[in-house]
Write a protein that holds these residues in place. Structure first.
Motif, PDB file in Angstrom:
ATOM      1  N   ALA A 137     -11.376   5.444  -8.375  1.00  0.00           N
ATOM      2  CA  ALA A 137     -10.380   5.488  -7.303  1.00  0.00           C
ATOM      3  C   ALA A 137     -10.996   6.066  -6.036  1.00  0.00           C
ATOM      4  O   ALA A 137     -10.751   5.578  -4.925  1.00  0.00           O
ATOM      5  CB  ALA A 137      -9.176   6.314  -7.741  1.00  0.00           C
ATOM      6  N   ALA A 138     -11.817   7.097  -6.201  1.00  0.00           N
ATOM      7  CA  ALA A 138     -12.483   7.703  -5.047  1.00  0.00           C
ATOM      8  C   ALA A 138     -13.462   6.718  -4.402  1.00  0.00           C
ATOM      9  O   ALA A 138     -13.567   6.653  -3.167  1.00  0.00           O
ATOM     10  CB  ALA A 138     -13.216   8.973  -5.470  1.00  0.00           C
ATOM     11  N   ALA A 172       2.992   7.312 -10.736  1.00  0.00           N
ATOM     12  CA  ALA A 172       2.238   8.431 -10.158  1.00  0.00           C
ATOM     13  C   ALA A 172       1.539   7.938  -8.901  1.00  0.00           C
ATOM     14  O   ALA A 172       1.065   6.799  -8.859  1.00  0.00           O
ATOM     15  CB  ALA A 172       1.225   8.964 -11.158  1.00  0.00           C
ATOM     16  N   MET A 173       1.462   8.785  -7.877  1.00  0.00           N
ATOM     17  CA  MET A 173       0.833   8.366  -6.616  1.00  0.00           C
ATOM     18  C   MET A 173      -0.030   9.474  -6.035  1.00  0.00           C
ATOM     19  O   MET A 173       0.361  10.644  -6.041  1.00  0.00           O
ATOM     20  CB  MET A 173       1.886   7.990  -5.571  1.00  0.00           C
ATOM     21  CG  MET A 173       2.540   6.659  -5.790  1.00  0.00           C
ATOM     22  SD  MET A 173       3.586   6.206  -4.378  1.00  0.00           S
ATOM     23  CE  MET A 173       4.036   4.532  -4.863  1.00  0.00           C
ATOM     24  N   SER A 174      -1.200   9.087  -5.511  1.00  0.00           N
ATOM     25  CA  SER A 174      -2.017  10.006  -4.728  1.00  0.00           C
ATOM     26  C   SER A 174      -2.735   9.212  -3.654  1.00  0.00           C
ATOM     27  O   SER A 174      -3.069   8.044  -3.842  1.00  0.00           O
ATOM     28  CB  SER A 174      -3.017  10.753  -5.619  1.00  0.00           C
ATOM     29  OG  SER A 174      -3.824   9.865  -6.368  1.00  0.00           O
ATOM     30  N   GLY A 175      -2.937   9.867  -2.502  1.00  0.00           N
ATOM     31  CA  GLY A 175      -3.580   9.189  -1.390  1.00  0.00           C
ATOM     32  C   GLY A 175      -2.886   9.490  -0.074  1.00  0.00           C
ATOM     33  O   GLY A 175      -2.169  10.502   0.057  1.00  0.00           O
ATOM     34  N   GLY A 199      -0.345  14.321  -4.274  1.00  0.00           N
ATOM     35  CA  GLY A 199      -1.061  14.798  -3.107  1.00  0.00           C
ATOM     36  C   GLY A 199      -2.029  13.786  -2.525  1.00  0.00           C
ATOM     37  O   GLY A 199      -1.996  12.593  -2.840  1.00  0.00           O
ATOM     38  N   GLY A 200      -2.921  14.280  -1.658  1.00  0.00           N
ATOM     39  CA  GLY A 200      -3.800  13.409  -0.894  1.00  0.00           C
ATOM     40  C   GLY A 200      -5.082  13.009  -1.583  1.00  0.00           C
ATOM     41  O   GLY A 200      -5.729  12.030  -1.185  1.00  0.00           O
ATOM     42  N   ASN A 201      -5.499  13.730  -2.620  1.00  0.00           N
ATOM     43  CA  ASN A 201      -6.727  13.404  -3.354  1.00  0.00           C
ATOM     44  C   ASN A 201      -6.456  12.223  -4.289  1.00  0.00           C
ATOM     45  O   ASN A 201      -5.729  12.351  -5.269  1.00  0.00           O
ATOM     46  CB  ASN A 201      -7.188  14.620  -4.146  1.00  0.00           C
ATOM     47  CG  ASN A 201      -8.503  14.387  -4.887  1.00  0.00           C
ATOM     48  OD1 ASN A 201      -8.932  13.248  -5.077  1.00  0.00           O
ATOM     49  ND2 ASN A 201      -9.144  15.458  -5.319  1.00  0.00           N
ATOM     50  N   VAL A 202      -7.070  11.059  -3.991  1.00  0.00           N
ATOM     51  CA  VAL A 202      -6.751   9.845  -4.753  1.00  0.00           C
ATOM     52  C   VAL A 202      -7.118   9.943  -6.228  1.00  0.00           C
ATOM     53  O   VAL A 202      -6.618   9.173  -7.043  1.00  0.00           O
ATOM     54  CB  VAL A 202      -7.433   8.598  -4.141  1.00  0.00           C
ATOM     55  CG1 VAL A 202      -6.867   8.274  -2.780  1.00  0.00           C
ATOM     56  CG2 VAL A 202      -8.950   8.767  -4.084  1.00  0.00           C
TER      57      VAL A 202
END
Length: 371
Positions: A137-138, A172-175, A199-202
């Motif tokens: 993902a990163a 679930a969501m991040s980004g 949060g913001g960390n994908v």
């Protein structure tokens, strides 16, 4: 699809601002066991989202699946894309639901190639709903960040195909925050019943997904061992199932107990064991990276390998009952270890033959004295 009752905290984001004169165009890549229902539900719930009035563009490597979806819901709701590149050039938000890390990497490599030649001039959001390793993902986020106006959201989902069909997944969501706002309000309530913000960390949403799948995997292992012990102890499987209903009535546990008790191991109607083994490898990798032993997952991994190995052997001889094996067949590993038939709980005799009796040896007295 039945409407989902909204909970007060079901979406942790305020509704995004109206995009103005330019309505959002939605694209979807991947129409497998989960993706088909998710894409259909987004397409048919567009009436809840006035900003997305256009039919969604859908793409699948197997064209027949995309055509089937359009046939089911009509051209006003979905249109088949001619290529992945069309999704990138024509759509403002592109969802992907793919089988594994290799597929995700390949598809997003193709996306970045298209972006390098088209140069987007307005916001473009990519949302991956697949189960992948967090570091991938990163990597995807980094590759997309090289292009202006492009944002990535990691958004894996929890739930089997039946819950995807009913629009009751947990998301679930991040980004990027604003991108999550947009994606969340497109996916709720058509696709899911709840959105969890990481949060913001994908990497965080894929990490939670692996933890959650590990929980289900471990519960299935415990369930398989419990049912097998009941069988060997002379307790009817339905009696054990009824006990589970009374003392551990978790919906997921009850659904998989029903599959194990009734030998419902058809993976085409559930979660394929290949994907379960892929996820167990990911969970064990995460555990090794964080120095956190997960012995239950180790055992579950071995039992799924055993089940798949037996099924592959049956496939080679033409004696398999199912073309695709469900991961609830993890119980086959427990059954075989206990001397039972792997896939048929009704077989009364043990799967492994009993040991042969040793012949008694007699010795003549003089031979014994001489020896």
């Amino acid at each position: 699809m039945h409407p989902t009752t909204a909970l007060p905290d079901a979406v942790p984001f305020s509704r995004p601002p109206t995009p103005g004169l330019h309505p959002l165009r939605i694209g979807w890549y991947g129409l497998g066991a989960m993706g088909y229902f998710m894409a259909r539900n987004i397409a048919t719930s567009k009436k809840l989202h006035p900003a997305s009035a256009s039919p969604i563009l859908v793409y699948n490597r197997t064209l027949e699946k995309a055509e089937k979806l359009v046939s089911e819901i009509g051209n006003a709701a979905a249109v088949v894309a001619s290529s992945p590149a069309q999704l990138v050039t024509d759509c403002d938000i592109i969802f992907t639901n793919l089988a594994n890390d290799a597929a995700v990497q390949s598809v997003y490599n193709d996306f970045t190639k298209t972006l390098s030649t088209t140069h987007p001039t307005r916001s473009k959001i990519f949302v991956d709903t697949s189960t992948i390793y967090p570091s991938l993902a990163a990597e995807v986020d980094k590759s997309l960040s090289h292009f202006p106006y492009c944002h990535f959201v990691a958004s894996p989902v929890f739930g089997p195909p039946a819950e995807a069909n009913a629009g009751k997944l947990v998301i679930a969501m991040s980004g990027d925050y604003r991108s999550k706002q947009v994606a969340a309000h497109l996916m709720f309530p058509g696709v899911g019943r709840k959105v969890i913000d990481l949060g913001g960390n994908v990497e965080k949403a894929p990490t939670l997904k692996l933890i959650g799948n590990g929980l289900i995997m471990g519960a299935n292992e415990l369930l398989a061992e419990t049912l097998t012990l009941g069988k060997k102890s002379g307790i009817d499987a339905q009696t054990v199932h009824n006990l589970v209903k009374e003392i551990m009535p978790a919906p997921s546990l009850l659904a998989y107990a029903d599959k194990m008790v009734n030998d419902k191991f058809d993976g085409s109607a559930g979660f394929a064991i290949d994907l379960g083994i892929k996820d167990s490898l990911h969970v064990r990798h995460l555990a090794a990276e964080t120095n956190c032993p997960v012995p239950t997952i180790d055992v579950a991994h071995h039992h799924m390998l055993t089940a798949r190995s037996i099924h592959q052997r049956q496939t080679q001889t033409g004696s398999q009952k199912w073309d695709l094996l469900d991961w609830s067949a993890i119980i086959a590993g427990c059954r075989v270890a206990a001397g039972l038939d792997p896939f048929d709980s009704k077989v009364p005799k043990i799967f492994l033959p009993p040991p042969k009796k040793k012949k008694k040896r007699t010795y003549v007295l003089k031979h014994a004295l001489l020896g």
